[in-house]
Design an enzyme around this catalytic site. Sequence first.
Site, PDB file in Angstrom:
ATOM      1  N   ILE A   1      -0.075  26.250  15.175  1.00  0.00           N
ATOM      2  CA  ILE A   1      -0.988  25.758  14.135  1.00  0.00           C
ATOM      3  C   ILE A   1      -0.405  26.040  12.757  1.00  0.00           C
ATOM      4  O   ILE A   1      -0.806  25.421  11.784  1.00  0.00           O
ATOM      5  CB  ILE A   1      -2.399  26.386  14.244  1.00  0.00           C
ATOM      6  CG1 ILE A   1      -2.358  27.901  14.021  1.00  0.00           C
ATOM      7  CG2 ILE A   1      -3.058  26.032  15.567  1.00  0.00           C
ATOM      8  CD1 ILE A   1      -3.715  28.496  13.670  1.00  0.00           C
ATOM      9  N   ASP A   2       0.561  26.989  12.672  1.00  0.00           N
ATOM     10  CA  ASP A   2       1.082  27.405  11.366  1.00  0.00           C
ATOM     11  C   ASP A   2       1.996  26.355  10.733  1.00  0.00           C
ATOM     12  O   ASP A   2       2.250  26.399   9.536  1.00  0.00           O
ATOM     13  CB  ASP A   2       1.868  28.721  11.503  1.00  0.00           C
ATOM     14  CG  ASP A   2       1.047  29.820  12.147  1.00  0.00           C
ATOM     15  OD1 ASP A   2      -0.190  29.781  12.013  1.00  0.00           O
ATOM     16  OD2 ASP A   2       1.640  30.707  12.796  1.00  0.00           O
TER      17      ASP A   2
ATOM     18  N   MET B   1      -5.606  31.177   8.722  1.00  0.00           N
ATOM     19  CA  MET B   1      -4.385  31.659   9.379  1.00  0.00           C
ATOM     20  C   MET B   1      -3.139  30.979   8.790  1.00  0.00           C
ATOM     21  O   MET B   1      -3.234  30.252   7.812  1.00  0.00           O
ATOM     22  CB  MET B   1      -4.463  31.409  10.874  1.00  0.00           C
ATOM     23  CG  MET B   1      -5.373  32.367  11.616  1.00  0.00           C
ATOM     24  SD  MET B   1      -5.314  32.039  13.398  1.00  0.00           S
ATOM     25  CE  MET B   1      -6.082  33.522  14.030  1.00  0.00           C
ATOM     26  N   GLY B   2      -2.010  31.208   9.424  1.00  0.00           N
ATOM     27  CA  GLY B   2      -0.762  30.590   8.972  1.00  0.00           C
ATOM     28  C   GLY B   2       0.419  31.540   8.945  1.00  0.00           C
ATOM     29  O   GLY B   2       1.523  31.158   8.587  1.00  0.00           O
TER      30      GLY B   2
END
Length: 365
Positions: free
Chosen positions: A143-144, A186-187
């Site tokens: 997802i990052d 997030m990330g």
Amino acid sequence: MNKAAVKRIGVLTGGGDAPGLNAVIRAVVKTAVRVYSMSVVGFENGFGGLIKNQAREMSEADVAGILPIGGTILGTTNRDNPFHYPVTRGGETTFVDVSDRVFENISIHGIEALVVIGGDGSLAIANELYDRGMKVVGVPKTIDNDLSATDQTFGFDTALATATEALDKLHTTAESHHRVMVLEVMGRYAGWIALASGIAGGADVILIPEIPYNIDVVVEKINDRSKEKKKFSTIVVAEGAKPLDGDIMVKKKVEGSFDPIRLGGIGDAVAQAVESATGKESRVTVLGHLQRGGSPTAFDRILSTRYGVGAINLVAAGGFGRMVCLKGQHLDSVPLEAAVGELRNVPADGELVMVAKKLGICLGD
Ligand code: F6P
């Protein structure tokens, strides 16, 4: 029906999950079986299943109906690196190389090539297995969106949609209560989710790891809005963001994980600093794993499906030690080595940052 030298493959999902994993698995199995008459063995729980020989045959029936479902039917973990595997004896844990078990299990199942669906940690292991003689193909997941060798990983678009929806919802309640609402996303060490969701959700402040922030600049932005009779503000903070004079906030260290640093807490720090400097009530929402769950967007379903088909085409063509990737609009492939070399960060002077700044969004610099 195409003829390929490889007749039996293995597949696994490794690292943190991401929406679209099931769509890749489905495309891998369907293409392998329908186009190339290959049989497929799925390993459970990432590399753990390869080490412990937790495996199952996968037919088209096993992947029916999974396209829109989040998570991974195979299970996953961001532990169980076969080259750095924890063994506890007499209360003491040491890390050893158990990769011979992986080769043994691959041979027990008669597998000729392995498809690894994962992020930088899993793909680094895949690359090491390739260096030691295994026929491996990689698929970029996270997802990052921080893998340098592809323009987009699958999972990012869905996480972005979730973060944008969260920001939309915070916007209305921020306005009703005249509050500052901080959203921590997030990330890891990249600000893609924060920057993109901040632009898509019309945030007033976006803080990303690539641009260390000055809290005074953030406070000034909130105060300026108050002077303009805008009594509320929204702030998106990437979990890896840091102040000019400080460091990233580490919540916990997890030994044995692909990424032992668990980030978190910066949203709270920003909210507290803003509240004490402006006197405005500031609240924080940590979006957390909501960003990793749920049904993939149409974009992620298509990208995941393209990656799955592309991975099996690579296997059939003998393109081992490579990872499928997206270059612009086109599916391509790169050596695994290039895929795991460095992370892809947001360019601090890139177009997306400039777009945000032109709109008056504060980046904290
Ligand atoms: O890499 C994906 C990711 O969700 C990061 O954004 C986050 O920092 C990390 O994984 C969280 O991992 P875990 O689920 O192990 O806490």
